[in-house]
Write a protein that holds these residues in place. Structure first.
Motif, PDB file in Angstrom:
ATOM      1  N   GLY A 160      -6.009   7.915   0.765  1.00 49.41           N
ATOM      2  CA  GLY A 160      -5.826   7.199   2.012  1.00 49.41           C
ATOM      3  C   GLY A 160      -4.913   6.007   1.798  1.00 49.41           C
ATOM      4  N   CYS A 161      -4.243   5.595   2.860  1.00 53.32           N
ATOM      5  CA  CYS A 161      -3.314   4.465   2.784  1.00 53.32           C
ATOM      6  C   CYS A 161      -3.353   3.734   4.120  1.00 53.32           C
ATOM      7  CB  CYS A 161      -1.901   4.963   2.478  1.00 53.32           C
ATOM      8  SG  CYS A 161      -0.672   3.653   2.300  1.00 53.32           S
ATOM      9  N   ALA A 162      -3.475   2.414   4.080  1.00 52.20           N
ATOM     10  CA  ALA A 162      -3.614   1.634   5.310  1.00 52.20           C
ATOM     11  C   ALA A 162      -2.407   1.812   6.228  1.00 52.20           C
ATOM     12  CB  ALA A 162      -3.808   0.154   4.962  1.00 52.20           C
ATOM     13  N   GLU A 163      -1.216   1.778   5.655  1.00 53.72           N
ATOM     14  CA  GLU A 163       0.007   1.967   6.430  1.00 53.72           C
ATOM     15  C   GLU A 163       0.884   2.993   5.725  1.00 53.72           C
ATOM     16  OE1 GLU A 163       1.998  -1.703   7.214  1.00 53.72           O
ATOM     17  OE2 GLU A 163       0.206  -2.693   7.991  1.00 53.72           O
ATOM     18  N   PRO A 164       0.545   4.274   5.884  1.00 52.56           N
ATOM     19  CA  PRO A 164       1.284   5.307   5.140  1.00 52.56           C
ATOM     20  C   PRO A 164       2.735   5.381   5.584  1.00 52.56           C
ATOM     21  CG  PRO A 164      -0.172   6.312   6.772  1.00 52.56           C
ATOM     22  CD  PRO A 164      -0.504   4.859   6.737  1.00 52.56           C
ATOM     23  N   PRO A 165       3.675   5.384   4.629  1.00 52.63           N
ATOM     24  CA  PRO A 165       5.094   5.518   4.978  1.00 52.63           C
ATOM     25  C   PRO A 165       5.469   6.959   5.321  1.00 52.63           C
ATOM     26  CG  PRO A 165       4.851   5.432   2.610  1.00 52.63           C
ATOM     27  CD  PRO A 165       3.478   5.254   3.173  1.00 52.63           C
ATOM     28  N   ALA A 166       4.558   7.890   5.024  1.00 54.39           N
ATOM     29  CA  ALA A 166       4.811   9.304   5.266  1.00 54.39           C
ATOM     30  C   ALA A 166       3.471  10.034   5.255  1.00 54.39           C
ATOM     31  CB  ALA A 166       5.734   9.875   4.189  1.00 54.39           C
ATOM     32  N   GLY A 167       3.480  11.266   5.723  1.00 52.92           N
ATOM     33  CA  GLY A 167       2.266  12.062   5.644  1.00 52.92           C
ATOM     34  C   GLY A 167       2.018  12.554   4.236  1.00 52.92           C
ATOM     35  N   ALA A 168       3.095  12.789   3.503  1.00 55.38           N
ATOM     36  CA  ALA A 168       2.999  13.224   2.107  1.00 55.38           C
ATOM     37  C   ALA A 168       4.302  12.866   1.407  1.00 55.38           C
ATOM     38  CB  ALA A 168       2.734  14.728   2.016  1.00 55.38           C
ATOM     39  N   LEU A 169       4.202  12.661   0.106  1.00 58.21           N
ATOM     40  CA  LEU A 169       5.367  12.316  -0.720  1.00 58.21           C
ATOM     41  C   LEU A 169       5.355  13.187  -1.969  1.00 58.21           C
ATOM     42  CD1 LEU A 169       4.961   8.427  -0.676  1.00 58.21           C
ATOM     43  CD2 LEU A 169       6.791   9.663   0.488  1.00 58.21           C
ATOM     44  N   LEU A 170       6.492  13.773  -2.290  1.00 54.22           N
ATOM     45  CA  LEU A 170       6.653  14.502  -3.555  1.00 54.22           C
ATOM     46  C   LEU A 170       7.527  13.652  -4.451  1.00 54.22           C
ATOM     47  CD1 LEU A 170       6.278  17.078  -5.277  1.00 54.22           C
ATOM     48  CD2 LEU A 170       8.366  17.977  -4.187  1.00 54.22           C
ATOM     49  N   LEU A 171       6.958  13.156  -5.558  1.00 59.11           N
ATOM     50  CA  LEU A 171       7.666  12.251  -6.461  1.00 59.11           C
ATOM     51  C   LEU A 171       8.152  12.981  -7.699  1.00 59.11           C
ATOM     52  CD1 LEU A 171       6.266  10.131  -4.655  1.00 59.11           C
ATOM     53  CD2 LEU A 171       5.847   8.800  -6.708  1.00 59.11           C
TER      54      LEU A 171
ATOM     55  N   LEU B 242       0.045   3.103  -6.520  1.00 54.37           N
ATOM     56  CA  LEU B 242       0.782   4.330  -6.791  1.00 54.37           C
ATOM     57  C   LEU B 242       1.323   4.338  -8.218  1.00 54.37           C
ATOM     58  CD1 LEU B 242       2.155   6.962  -6.038  1.00 54.37           C
ATOM     59  CD2 LEU B 242       3.953   5.661  -4.899  1.00 54.37           C
ATOM     60  N   ALA B 243       1.755   3.167  -8.710  1.00 54.06           N
ATOM     61  CA  ALA B 243       2.279   3.087 -10.074  1.00 54.06           C
ATOM     62  C   ALA B 243       1.266   3.559 -11.098  1.00 54.06           C
ATOM     63  CB  ALA B 243       2.718   1.657 -10.389  1.00 54.06           C
ATOM     64  N   GLU B 244      -0.031   3.323 -10.842  1.00 57.93           N
ATOM     65  CA  GLU B 244      -1.068   3.739 -11.788  1.00 57.93           C
ATOM     66  C   GLU B 244      -1.229   5.254 -11.814  1.00 57.93           C
ATOM     67  OE1 GLU B 244      -4.559   0.747 -11.955  1.00 57.93           O
ATOM     68  OE2 GLU B 244      -3.730   0.553  -9.915  1.00 57.93           O
TER      69      GLU B 244
ATOM     70  N   LEU C  12       4.513  14.325  -9.004  1.00 60.19           N
ATOM     71  CA  LEU C  12       3.294  13.963  -8.275  1.00 60.19           C
ATOM     72  C   LEU C  12       3.466  14.295  -6.794  1.00 60.19           C
ATOM     73  CD1 LEU C  12       0.541  12.455  -8.091  1.00 60.19           C
ATOM     74  CD2 LEU C  12       1.856  10.339  -7.806  1.00 60.19           C
ATOM     75  N   LEU C  13       2.550  15.061  -6.267  1.00 56.55           N
ATOM     76  CA  LEU C  13       2.496  15.340  -4.835  1.00 56.55           C
ATOM     77  C   LEU C  13       1.360  14.513  -4.263  1.00 56.55           C
ATOM     78  CD1 LEU C  13       3.377  16.827  -2.302  1.00 56.55           C
ATOM     79  CD2 LEU C  13       1.925  18.759  -2.995  1.00 56.55           C
ATOM     80  N   LEU C  14       1.712  13.569  -3.418  1.00 53.71           N
ATOM     81  CA  LEU C  14       0.739  12.621  -2.867  1.00 53.71           C
ATOM     82  C   LEU C  14       0.488  12.976  -1.407  1.00 53.71           C
ATOM     83  CD1 LEU C  14      -0.876   9.995  -3.394  1.00 53.71           C
ATOM     84  CD2 LEU C  14       1.151   8.724  -2.654  1.00 53.71           C
ATOM     85  N   ASP C  15      -0.728  13.455  -1.128  1.00 54.11           N
ATOM     86  CA  ASP C  15      -1.135  13.837   0.218  1.00 54.11           C
ATOM     87  C   ASP C  15      -1.831  12.646   0.864  1.00 54.11           C
ATOM     88  OD1 ASP C  15      -2.151  14.911   2.517  1.00 54.11           O
ATOM     89  OD2 ASP C  15      -3.090  16.652   1.560  1.00 54.11           O
ATOM     90  N   LEU C  16      -1.184  12.043   1.859  1.00 56.79           N
ATOM     91  CA  LEU C  16      -1.742  10.876   2.540  1.00 56.79           C
ATOM     92  C   LEU C  16      -2.380  11.234   3.875  1.00 56.79           C
ATOM     93  CD1 LEU C  16       1.163   8.336   1.857  1.00 56.79           C
ATOM     94  CD2 LEU C  16      -0.978   8.609   0.597  1.00 56.79           C
ATOM     95  N   THR C  17      -2.452  12.552   4.181  1.00 58.22           N
ATOM     96  CA  THR C  17      -3.044  12.965   5.452  1.00 58.22           C
ATOM     97  C   THR C  17      -4.555  12.917   5.411  1.00 58.22           C
ATOM     98  OG1 THR C  17      -3.136  15.300   4.814  1.00 58.22           O
ATOM     99  CG2 THR C  17      -1.081  14.505   5.818  1.00 58.22           C
TER     100      THR C  17
ATOM    101  N   LEU D 188      -3.599   2.646  -2.691  1.00 56.88           N
ATOM    102  CA  LEU D 188      -4.198   3.888  -2.208  1.00 56.88           C
ATOM    103  C   LEU D 188      -5.704   3.892  -2.447  1.00 56.88           C
ATOM    104  CD1 LEU D 188      -1.534   6.202  -3.859  1.00 56.88           C
ATOM    105  CD2 LEU D 188      -1.578   5.459  -1.470  1.00 56.88           C
ATOM    106  N   THR D 189      -6.396   4.568  -1.553  1.00 61.25           N
ATOM    107  CA  THR D 189      -7.827   4.798  -1.726  1.00 61.25           C
ATOM    108  C   THR D 189      -8.010   6.237  -2.190  1.00 61.25           C
ATOM    109  OG1 THR D 189      -8.347   3.219   0.033  1.00 61.25           O
ATOM    110  CG2 THR D 189     -10.082   4.749  -0.621  1.00 61.25           C
ATOM    111  N   THR D 190      -8.484   6.401  -3.412  1.00 56.73           N
ATOM    112  CA  THR D 190      -8.635   7.732  -4.001  1.00 56.73           C
ATOM    113  C   THR D 190     -10.092   7.969  -4.372  1.00 56.73           C
ATOM    114  OG1 THR D 190      -8.368   7.069  -6.314  1.00 56.73           O
ATOM    115  CG2 THR D 190      -6.359   7.354  -5.031  1.00 56.73           C
ATOM    116  N   ALA D 191     -10.369   9.143  -4.894  1.00 53.34           N
ATOM    117  CA  ALA D 191     -11.726   9.465  -5.337  1.00 53.34           C
ATOM    118  C   ALA D 191     -12.169   8.553  -6.470  1.00 53.34           C
ATOM    119  CB  ALA D 191     -11.786  10.930  -5.785  1.00 53.34           C
ATOM    120  N   ASP D 192     -11.204   7.945  -7.177  1.00 46.04           N
ATOM    121  CA  ASP D 192     -11.508   7.023  -8.277  1.00 46.04           C
ATOM    122  C   ASP D 192     -11.463   5.563  -7.842  1.00 46.04           C
ATOM    123  OD1 ASP D 192     -11.763   9.122 -10.150  1.00 46.04           O
ATOM    124  OD2 ASP D 192      -9.580   9.219 -10.348  1.00 46.04           O
TER     125      ASP D 192
END
Length: 514
Positions: free
Chosen positions: A470-481, A431-433, A441-446, A422-426
């Motif tokens: 951001g994700c090069a090939e997102p499996p979903a628009g968002a994921l709730l883990l 995802l494991a990190e 964890l609510l992951l917004d990939l939109t 993932l590309t994040t602000a950091d």
């Protein structure tokens, strides 16, 4: 009063304690042994549990590598070699690491979070009421009592907690096979073929190293871990009587090798100390607790299920029991658990115990001697030559063929989260990190941030972390883990589904706080 008393300081009990402490719960661990056991039990970790440990930052200290877990190219099922190298999406992970090292890492990590392990304390009884459990034990300073809101038995197949709770443990007990294993000096006379197989003196059948090989008289395993030591093991059905009161000798193992393979291998102790001290196991036991919960008493790991060790499913099953239970128990203790959440522990994990119950017995049956088994193996071998069947067995052994019913139709829901970069602000993160905190964890990939602090998830920000990435090939628009790594809800790319998200948040993480 303690939040939770955990009985048993093996890998499962220690991991459960660590997970509870990570969630802000105060557990105490009791173990009847005065120190960490030196007995070699598990020889490694197999299956999806390695991805779970990666989510908690524990894979690196166990593997010695900062890299993510990698699938193994080969494995074994019922003495069938599984060639997984060309399997698309190979789900089977494995890491050879002695159980003593697993316990050392888990106890050290739990200790850093304030977990106390009291050794030499044997539980002798308990009573439970509407507000908690009173545990009686005998320790180094005599008898004592502890009061806790919940009691968890992680005390193995002969679990005192399970017996005292009156939880039935039905199953199958068989006197066969007799398994023998030892860590020895490499025997003389063994040759390696161009194909990498091993030839034993006097035996025409070549053997693959690091895997089970069935003969018409039993099963043979030889694993040359290093130039100074090899692990040799046999399994026999209907062999000579065994005196279980005497330790296994190398002469006894040598005689067993002769009966199983026809080869006569002189055996001497390994030059270097190793984990495989001579050990004999008579028969196999496959049992499953009737229920994993009795009021304020719960079971995890071998206290809830025992089975043959073939394929190494034990820690995969037990550690994921602990991961499933811990966050639900923490939610109950911290006051935000929705109704029925703690009961979902049995509902989700008991069927997986039944599945291991099934395939461990199937593997033992496939290794037994006899012409009927030989014919059955010819048929199963044909089936395993087809990629879809091979993939199905790999998923079975990995434990990745299970999908929890989360009420969400998305293909990712109910399964362990995919390993995403993932590309994040950091910066770039796996995802494991992001899962190291052990929080939902609510992951917004939109990329739009529509789920943020003022969105549908705002009322859960005290217990759910939100990351926009951001994700090069997102499996979903968002994921709730969920904290155990499984996806509770997901939506398609371009479809926000705010109602579905709010429903999932309420179902798994309780009512919102405003």
């Amino acid at each position: 009063m303690h939040d939770v008393v955990i009985v048993g300081a093996g890998p499962v009990g220690l991991f459960l304690a660590r997970e509870l402490a990570l969630a802000g719960v105060r557990p105490v661990v009791l173990d009847r042994l005065p120190g960490r056991s030196g007995e070699q039990k598990a020889n490694g970790l197999v299956g999806q549990v390695l991805r779970l440990l990666d989510h908690r930052g524990l894979h690196e200290p166990l593997s010695g590598s900062p890299d993510a877990p990698r699938p193994v190219p080969r494995f074994v099922f019922g003495a069938f070699p599984l060639d997984l190298a060309l399997l698309p999406g190979n789900p089977l992970y494995a890491l050879p690491v002695p159980q003593q090292r697993i316990e050392e890492v888990l106890e050290g990590s739990a200790g850093e979070l304030g977990v106390t392990v009291r050794r030499g304390c044997e539980v002798t009884g308990f009573t439970q009421d509407a507000t908690g459990v009173t545990v009686e034990y005998h320790g180094p300073d005599g008898t004592g009592r502890l009061r806790a809101r919940y009691l968890v038995g992680a005390d193995g197949g002969r679990s005192t907690v399970r017996k005292l709770a009156g939880i039935g443990f039905p199953g199958v007990t068989s006197p066969d096979p007799v398994s023998r294993i030892a860590h020895v000096r490499p025997p003389e006379g063994i040759r390696t073929t161009d194909a990498g197989e091993l030839l034993l003196p006097g035996c025409p059948t070549p053997f693959r190293p690091y895997t089970h090989t069935r003969t018409e008289h039993g099963v043979f395993v030889l694993s040359p871990f290093n130039p100074d030591a090899v692990m040799i093991a046999t399994m026999e059905w209907g062999g000579p009587p065994v005196d279980q009161g005497t330790p296994l000798t190398l002469d006894e193992l040598r005689a067993s090798i002769r009966r199983v393979t026809g080869a006569d291998l002189p055996l001497t102790p390994a030059r270097t100390a190793g984990p495989f001290t001579p050990r004999r196991t008579v028969g196999h036991h496959t049992r499953l607790a009737e229920r994993y919960r009795d009021g304020r008493v719960l079971l995890v790991g071998d206290a809830a299920h025992v089975h043959a060790a073939t394929g190494g499913p034990g820690l995969n099953l037990g550690l994921q029991d602990a991961a499933n239970l811990s966050w639900k128990l923490a939610a109950e203790l911290r006051g935000w658990a929705p109704p029925g959440l703690l009961d979902s522990y049995h509902r989700e994990r008991h069927p997986i115990g039944r599945r291991v119950f099934m395939h461990s017995q199937a593997q033992i049956a496939l290794m037994a001697p006899g012409p009927g088994t030989t014919a059955l193996r010819a048929l199963v071998g044909e089936l395993l030559s087809h990629e879809d069947n091979l993939a199905r067995i790999a998923a079975l052994m990995a434990g990745s063929d299970i999908r929890y019913d989360t009420g969400c139709p998305h293909p990712a829901a109910g399964r362990f989260a995919p390993d995403l970069t993932l590309t994040t602000a950091d910066g770039k993160l796996r995802l494991a990190e992001l899962a190291r905190s052990g929080r939902p964890l609510l992951l917004d990939l939109t990329g739009g941030g529509s789920l943020g602090p003022t969105g549908r998830a705002a009322g859960w920000r005290d217990r759910v972390d939100l990351v926009t990435a951001g994700c090069a090939e997102p499996p979903a628009g968002a994921l709730l883990l969920r904290p155990d790594g499984y996806v509770a809800w997901a939506c398609e790319v371009g479809e926000a589904d705010p109602e579905g998200l709010e429903r999932a948040l309420r179902t798994w993480f309780g009512a919102p706080r405003h």
